[in-house]
Write a protein that holds these residues in place. Structure first.
Motif, PDB file in Angstrom:
ATOM      1  N   THR A  62      -3.302  11.931   2.673  1.00  0.00           N
ATOM      2  CA  THR A  62      -4.065  10.768   2.217  1.00  0.00           C
ATOM      3  C   THR A  62      -4.314  10.843   0.702  1.00  0.00           C
ATOM      4  OG1 THR A  62      -6.073  11.936   2.929  1.00  0.00           O
ATOM      5  CG2 THR A  62      -5.197  10.239   4.412  1.00  0.00           C
ATOM      6  N   VAL A  63      -3.558  11.714   0.028  1.00  0.00           N
ATOM      7  CA  VAL A  63      -3.711  11.862  -1.427  1.00  0.00           C
ATOM      8  C   VAL A  63      -2.377  11.785  -2.161  1.00  0.00           C
ATOM      9  CG1 VAL A  63      -4.498  13.371  -3.316  1.00  0.00           C
ATOM     10  CG2 VAL A  63      -5.809  13.246  -1.189  1.00  0.00           C
ATOM     11  N   SER A 377     -10.440  14.939  -2.765  1.00  0.00           N
ATOM     12  CA  SER A 377     -11.396  13.837  -2.653  1.00  0.00           C
ATOM     13  C   SER A 377     -11.594  13.106  -3.977  1.00  0.00           C
ATOM     14  CB  SER A 377     -12.741  14.351  -2.140  1.00  0.00           C
ATOM     15  OG  SER A 377     -13.337  15.241  -3.063  1.00  0.00           O
ATOM     16  N   PHE A 378     -11.455  13.828  -5.096  1.00  0.00           N
ATOM     17  CA  PHE A 378     -11.643  13.213  -6.405  1.00  0.00           C
ATOM     18  C   PHE A 378     -10.612  12.112  -6.649  1.00  0.00           C
ATOM     19  CE2 PHE A 378     -11.657  12.956 -11.053  1.00  0.00           C
ATOM     20  CZ  PHE A 378     -13.018  13.023 -11.332  1.00  0.00           C
ATOM     21  N   LEU A 379      -9.421  12.248  -6.054  1.00  0.00           N
ATOM     22  CA  LEU A 379      -8.344  11.275  -6.244  1.00  0.00           C
ATOM     23  C   LEU A 379      -8.173  10.350  -5.045  1.00  0.00           C
ATOM     24  CD1 LEU A 379      -5.670  13.695  -7.769  1.00  0.00           C
ATOM     25  CD2 LEU A 379      -7.276  12.233  -9.010  1.00  0.00           C
ATOM     26  N   ALA A 380      -8.701  10.747  -3.891  1.00  0.00           N
ATOM     27  CA  ALA A 380      -8.590   9.920  -2.681  1.00  0.00           C
ATOM     28  C   ALA A 380      -9.296   8.583  -2.898  1.00  0.00           C
ATOM     29  CB  ALA A 380      -9.200  10.657  -1.499  1.00  0.00           C
ATOM     30  N   GLY A 381      -8.779   7.550  -2.276  1.00  0.00           N
ATOM     31  CA  GLY A 381      -9.372   6.226  -2.435  1.00  0.00           C
ATOM     32  C   GLY A 381      -8.884   5.484  -3.652  1.00  0.00           C
ATOM     33  N   SER A 382      -8.074   6.127  -4.482  1.00  0.00           N
ATOM     34  CA  SER A 382      -7.530   5.469  -5.670  1.00  0.00           C
ATOM     35  C   SER A 382      -6.388   4.543  -5.288  1.00  0.00           C
ATOM     36  CB  SER A 382      -7.039   6.514  -6.678  1.00  0.00           C
ATOM     37  OG  SER A 382      -5.962   7.249  -6.133  1.00  0.00           O
ATOM     38  N   THR A 383      -5.988   3.709  -6.230  1.00  0.00           N
ATOM     39  CA  THR A 383      -4.881   2.788  -5.983  1.00  0.00           C
ATOM     40  C   THR A 383      -3.616   3.532  -5.602  1.00  0.00           C
ATOM     41  OG1 THR A 383      -5.831   1.364  -7.714  1.00  0.00           O
ATOM     42  CG2 THR A 383      -3.605   0.838  -6.978  1.00  0.00           C
ATOM     43  N   GLU A 384      -3.404   4.706  -6.222  1.00  0.00           N
ATOM     44  CA  GLU A 384      -2.165   5.456  -6.005  1.00  0.00           C
ATOM     45  C   GLU A 384      -2.181   6.309  -4.737  1.00  0.00           C
ATOM     46  OE1 GLU A 384      -2.505   4.243 -10.154  1.00  0.00           O
ATOM     47  OE2 GLU A 384      -3.876   5.317  -8.821  1.00  0.00           O
ATOM     48  N   ALA A 385      -3.325   6.493  -4.108  1.00  0.00           N
ATOM     49  CA  ALA A 385      -3.398   7.293  -2.884  1.00  0.00           C
ATOM     50  C   ALA A 385      -2.745   6.541  -1.732  1.00  0.00           C
ATOM     51  CB  ALA A 385      -4.850   7.615  -2.548  1.00  0.00           C
ATOM     52  N   PRO A 386      -2.067   7.243  -0.819  1.00  0.00           N
ATOM     53  CA  PRO A 386      -1.442   6.579   0.326  1.00  0.00           C
ATOM     54  C   PRO A 386      -2.468   5.884   1.207  1.00  0.00           C
ATOM     55  CG  PRO A 386      -0.664   8.845   0.097  1.00  0.00           C
ATOM     56  CD  PRO A 386      -1.834   8.699  -0.826  1.00  0.00           C
ATOM     57  N   GLY A 387      -2.004   4.901   1.941  1.00  0.00           N
ATOM     58  CA  GLY A 387      -2.869   4.213   2.889  1.00  0.00           C
ATOM     59  C   GLY A 387      -3.298   2.844   2.407  1.00  0.00           C
ATOM     60  N   ALA A 388      -3.711   2.038   3.357  1.00  0.00           N
ATOM     61  CA  ALA A 388      -4.152   0.676   3.064  1.00  0.00           C
ATOM     62  C   ALA A 388      -5.661   0.627   2.903  1.00  0.00           C
ATOM     63  CB  ALA A 388      -3.725  -0.257   4.196  1.00  0.00           C
ATOM     64  N   TYR A 389      -6.125  -0.239   2.016  1.00  0.00           N
ATOM     65  CA  TYR A 389      -7.564  -0.448   1.851  1.00  0.00           C
ATOM     66  C   TYR A 389      -8.120  -1.215   3.046  1.00  0.00           C
ATOM     67  CZ  TYR A 389      -7.690   1.118  -3.022  1.00  0.00           C
ATOM     68  OH  TYR A 389      -7.649   1.877  -4.159  1.00  0.00           O
ATOM     69  N   SER A 439      -7.546   2.878 -10.310  1.00  0.00           N
ATOM     70  CA  SER A 439      -6.334   3.638 -10.596  1.00  0.00           C
ATOM     71  C   SER A 439      -6.628   4.980 -11.254  1.00  0.00           C
ATOM     72  CB  SER A 439      -5.410   2.827 -11.506  1.00  0.00           C
ATOM     73  OG  SER A 439      -4.286   3.583 -11.894  1.00  0.00           O
ATOM     74  N   VAL A 440      -5.863   6.005 -10.877  1.00  0.00           N
ATOM     75  CA  VAL A 440      -5.992   7.304 -11.547  1.00  0.00           C
ATOM     76  C   VAL A 440      -5.523   7.215 -12.991  1.00  0.00           C
ATOM     77  CG1 VAL A 440      -5.732   8.624  -9.413  1.00  0.00           C
ATOM     78  CG2 VAL A 440      -3.709   8.121 -10.790  1.00  0.00           C
ATOM     79  N   LEU A 441      -4.739   6.185 -13.321  1.00  0.00           N
ATOM     80  CA  LEU A 441      -4.297   5.987 -14.703  1.00  0.00           C
ATOM     81  C   LEU A 441      -5.480   5.662 -15.617  1.00  0.00           C
ATOM     82  CD1 LEU A 441      -1.056   3.900 -14.077  1.00  0.00           C
ATOM     83  CD2 LEU A 441      -1.219   6.346 -14.573  1.00  0.00           C
ATOM     84  N   LYS A 442      -6.586   5.257 -15.027  1.00  0.00           N
ATOM     85  CA  LYS A 442      -7.828   5.032 -15.775  1.00  0.00           C
ATOM     86  C   LYS A 442      -8.824   6.164 -15.527  1.00  0.00           C
ATOM     87  CE  LYS A 442     -11.443   1.541 -16.541  1.00  0.00           C
ATOM     88  NZ  LYS A 442     -11.963   0.214 -16.123  1.00  0.00           N
ATOM     89  N   LEU A 443      -8.945   6.604 -14.278  1.00  0.00           N
ATOM     90  CA  LEU A 443      -9.908   7.638 -13.901  1.00  0.00           C
ATOM     91  C   LEU A 443      -9.652   8.959 -14.628  1.00  0.00           C
ATOM     92  CD1 LEU A 443     -12.134   8.803 -12.002  1.00  0.00           C
ATOM     93  CD2 LEU A 443     -10.313   9.220 -10.328  1.00  0.00           C
TER      94      LEU A 443
END
Length: 501
Positions: A62-63, A377-389, A439-443
């Motif tokens: 999921t990451v 977890s720091f990267l999970a939930g980002s736009t680039e993480a796998p899975g649908a919102y 996005s992680v590109l901003k985070l």
């Protein structure tokens, strides 16, 4: 120690028999004689893999898949692709990550052909829903079609109850994968299409909308990317220690993997030692990272076997329950300091894996001796993480699960815990959800700037400088009481809104 001397040297603090985690310790400030911009965070993941920033995405399903790996490389870090999938799928993720020259993860929804759109929420925040063989990401390079918001709005109720495969439009506007982003933007303006499909060797690599490009243009400029000798992004991959992983490794090498991580919750095992020796004997030019370890004894065994890097952490992840279930592990601050102390003697870089919730934790991990931090977890939930919102109580969320959860184990991750498919599975992780982080590109750029400020406060202009200051006992630490930890956070307010940037 003089009565006027502040704090403790790390060697003394971590020799008291306590298992400290990041929040348990605090660094005392040193002397500033340089600007924040003068701080360099360049480092090494392993012996022969240099990075511009000390950030690594965790090999969790999921990451870390293709979009995360490409984004991390573009930022100067690296992603480690999980292996909770069959061999062909993992190799495909590696190839796709290397083909994402522009690591743009679309905000548009990716749905399966049998999906039925029930409301406009399916389009939010985009104007498109794309139909793919796998929901949530573009990992499988097969785009089947698309539906626009206006198309769905103009349909009658009976038509809306159809599966999207029955009324989707075909995607007929494709461009090469390595097209310049300026040319891509110009084409979108000229064709008035709204999106473009990027292809490589006849396979879909990515889909990018006008809104995606506008969003990415507002992100901070990235530093030097992590690029291999082939001119493409460097990507890592996790493997296990079973006999079948030797075949997996061969396919990953053919796919262009740049470094492998032997993924085990307890890495000091006969199985891992044998696999380390096999990798170094069969692919001598490929760096192999061993772990996970938390003691000097464990680390020494893996170093003697020939590892090019070590991964530290046991039970410190936010979704990991190993310490609770197995009564084995170590506080992450203590584990990082102890392992780094022995690894430094052999010049082996160390990854601090787990327990990262904020930029201060990253500062502590790096100053205690780590070369990089691995984040889940720091990267999970980002736009680039796998899975649908999904939406829950009005919040946009994504699933996040531990590789020791029963859900992940049913797909094969139980071998990370030396599990046997013929025996009972005992969970060492949980399944949860995290809020949309963007996005992680901003985070990541904002997080790295905060880390640089921490290094400045400590008088360290680089990772090597920080390590030298710590080992020479110039940097001092103290343990924090529970009250001190509360005082160091937000407190005493009726309400507040907390934003990192």
């Amino acid at each position: 120690m003089s009565s006027l001397e502040d704090g403790f040297a790390a060697e003394k603090l971590f020799a008291q028999g306590y298992s400290y985690t990041y929040d348990d310790v605090i660094f005392l400030p040193h002397y500033i004689d340089f600007s924040t911009d003068a701080v360099s965070l360049s480092t090494r993941l392993s012996r022969r893999v240099p990075l511009s920033i000390p950030c690594v995405s965790s090999p969790m399903d999921t990451v870390s898949e293709s979009h995360m790996a490409a984004a991390m490389a573009a930022l100067g870090g690296i992603g480690i692709v999980h292996y909770n999938c069959d061999i062909a799928a993992q190799a495909s993720i590696i190839r796709q990550a290397k083909s994402l020259r522009h690591p743009i993860a679309s905000d548009a929804g990716m749905k399966l052909p049998e999906f039925e759109i029930s409301s406009l929420d399916a389009f939010s925040p985009s104007s498109f829903v794309f139909v793919t063989q796998t929901a949530g990401t573009m990992t499988t390079p097969k785009l089947l079609g698309y539906v626009t918001k206006s198309q769905w709005t103009n349909m009658n109720y009976e038509q809306r109850e159809m599966k999207i495969y029955d009324y989707m439009k075909s995607c007929d506007f494709c461009v090469p994968w390595d097209i310049d982003i300026e040319k891509m933007e110009a084409l979108l303006e000229d064709k008035q299409k709204g999106f473009v499909v990027l292809e490589r060797d006849g396979e879909t690599v990515n889909v990018v909308t006008k809104d995606d490009i506008e969003r990415v243009k507002g992100y901070p400029k990235s530093g030097p990317g992590t690029v291999g000798q082939d001119g493409e992004w460097m990507v890592g991959a996790a493997i296990g220690t079973r006999e079948s992983d030797k075949e997996r490794l061969e396919h990953l090498v053919n796919a262009g993997v740049n470094v492998v991580v032997l993924d085990s919750s307890q890495g000091n095992s006969l199985y891992q030692l044998d696999m380390i020796k096999y990798v170094k004997r069969t692919y001598p030019e490929l760096d192999v990272i061993g772990g996970n370890v938390v003691t000097t004894y464990q680390a020494q065994n893996l170093i003697q076997a020939g590892v090019d890097g070590l991964r530290v952490g046991m039970g410190s992840g936010s979704i990991c329950t190993t310490q609770e279930v197995c009564a084995v592990g170590r506080g992450q601050a203590t584990a990082v300091y102890k392992v780094c102390s022995i690894a430094a003697q052999s010049g082996i870089p160390v990854i601090a894996d787990g327990g990262i919730s904020n930029s201060g934790h990253i500062v502590k991990a790096l100053v205690l001796g780590a070369s990089t931090v691995m984040m889940g977890s720091f990267l999970a939930g980002s736009t680039e993480a796998p899975g649908a919102y999904e939406y829950k109580n009005g919040k946009r969320i994504k699933k996040y699960r531990g590789m020791g959860s029963l859900e992940a184990m049913t797909k094969g991750s139980d071998q990370r815990y030396l599990g046997d498919t013929a025996k009972l599975k005992i969970a060492q992780g949980v399944v949860g959800a995290v809020a949309d982080k963007g996005s992680v590109l901003k985070l990541i750029p904002y997080t790295m700037h905060a880390v640089k400020q921490g290094f400045q406060d400590l008088g360290a202009s680089s990772l090597q400088s920080a390590h030298d200051l710590l080992r020479s006992n110039i940097l001092r630490l103290e343990a924090r009481t529970g009250a001190a930890q509360i005082e160091g956070g937000v407190h005493g307010l009726v309400s507040y809104e907390k934003k990192s940037f």
